[in-house]
Write an enzyme that holds these catalytic residues in place. Structure first.
Site, PDB file in Angstrom:
ATOM      1  N   ARG A  48       0.511   0.686  -2.483  1.00  0.00           N
ATOM      2  CA  ARG A  48       1.570   1.758  -3.302  1.00  0.00           C
ATOM      3  C   ARG A  48       2.704   2.438  -2.127  1.00  0.00           C
ATOM      4  O   ARG A  48       2.196   2.767  -1.206  1.00  0.00           O
ATOM      5  CB  ARG A  48       0.772   2.703  -4.059  1.00  0.00           C
ATOM      6  N   GLY A  49       3.667   2.243  -2.448  1.00  0.00           N
ATOM      7  CA  GLY A  49       4.730   3.077  -1.792  1.00  0.00           C
ATOM      8  C   GLY A  49       5.430   2.023  -0.637  1.00  0.00           C
ATOM      9  O   GLY A  49       6.297   2.505  -0.052  1.00  0.00           O
ATOM     10  N   CYS A  50       5.087   0.830  -0.603  1.00  0.00           N
ATOM     11  CA  CYS A  50       5.751   0.030   0.253  1.00  0.00           C
ATOM     12  C   CYS A  50       6.875  -0.747  -0.378  1.00  0.00           C
ATOM     13  O   CYS A  50       6.907  -1.165  -1.265  1.00  0.00           O
ATOM     14  CB  CYS A  50       4.753  -1.304   0.811  1.00  0.00           C
ATOM     15  N   SER A  51       7.823  -0.753   0.341  1.00  0.00           N
ATOM     16  CA  SER A  51       9.101  -1.436   0.080  1.00  0.00           C
ATOM     17  C   SER A  51       8.892  -2.917  -0.097  1.00  0.00           C
ATOM     18  O   SER A  51       9.339  -3.632  -0.883  1.00  0.00           O
ATOM     19  CB  SER A  51      10.346  -1.266   0.985  1.00  0.00           C
ATOM     20  N   SER A  52       8.041  -3.368   0.653  1.00  0.00           N
ATOM     21  CA  SER A  52       7.586  -4.832   0.480  1.00  0.00           C
ATOM     22  C   SER A  52       6.362  -4.988  -0.385  1.00  0.00           C
ATOM     23  O   SER A  52       5.500  -3.914  -0.639  1.00  0.00           O
ATOM     24  CB  SER A  52       7.526  -5.709   1.800  1.00  0.00           C
TER      25      SER A  52
END
Length: 139
Positions: A48-52
């Protein structure tokens, strides 16, 4: 099973590189991750929270040590995951749970080297690894 280089070896090389070569080093490190089967790339393994899109899946070796599979659809992010895993790969859960991974990553100064989009998921990756290790160490 492909072994990632030791974090200290990566840091020794990283220290002498300029920003562009540091990117290349991270991309190359990401390429050294063993392939993660698509069947393991699920919502449950997504960071969670990754742009990718980034996935981390814990496994156990026969002797109880943790071994993580990981992948990302972004080369730099995949390299950052590999960097984190090089600190914890194939260690016992109690050892991983006790590590200060953030401190181990300080020599890489990722927040200075990478955009905030690239680093925003790092705390969540670290938390996922350590929470998994803590849960397995307590079992």
């Amino acid at each position: 099973m492909t072994a990632l280089p030791a974090l200290s070896d990566i840091a020794d090389e990283y220290e002498f590189l300029d920003s562009e070569d540091r990117y290349r080093l991270l991309i190359e490190l990401g390429r050294q991750l063993e392939p993660m089967p698509d069947a393991l790339k699920t919502d449950a393994t997504k960071v969670r929270g990754c742009s990718s899109s980034t996935w981390v899946y814990p496994t156990r070796l026969p002797d109880g040590r943790l071994h993580f599979l990981a992948d990302s659809n972004a080369a730099i992010t995949k390299g950052v995951v590999a960097l984190i895993l090089s600190a914890v790969q194939d260690r016992h859960p109690s050892e991983v749970a006790a590590l200060d991974i953030r401190e181990l990553l300080e020599p890489f100064n990722l927040t200075r080297e990478l955009s905030s989009n690239r680093t925003q998921g790092v705390p969540n990756m670290i938390a996922l690894v350590q929470e998994t290790a803590a849960r397995l160490a307590a079992a």
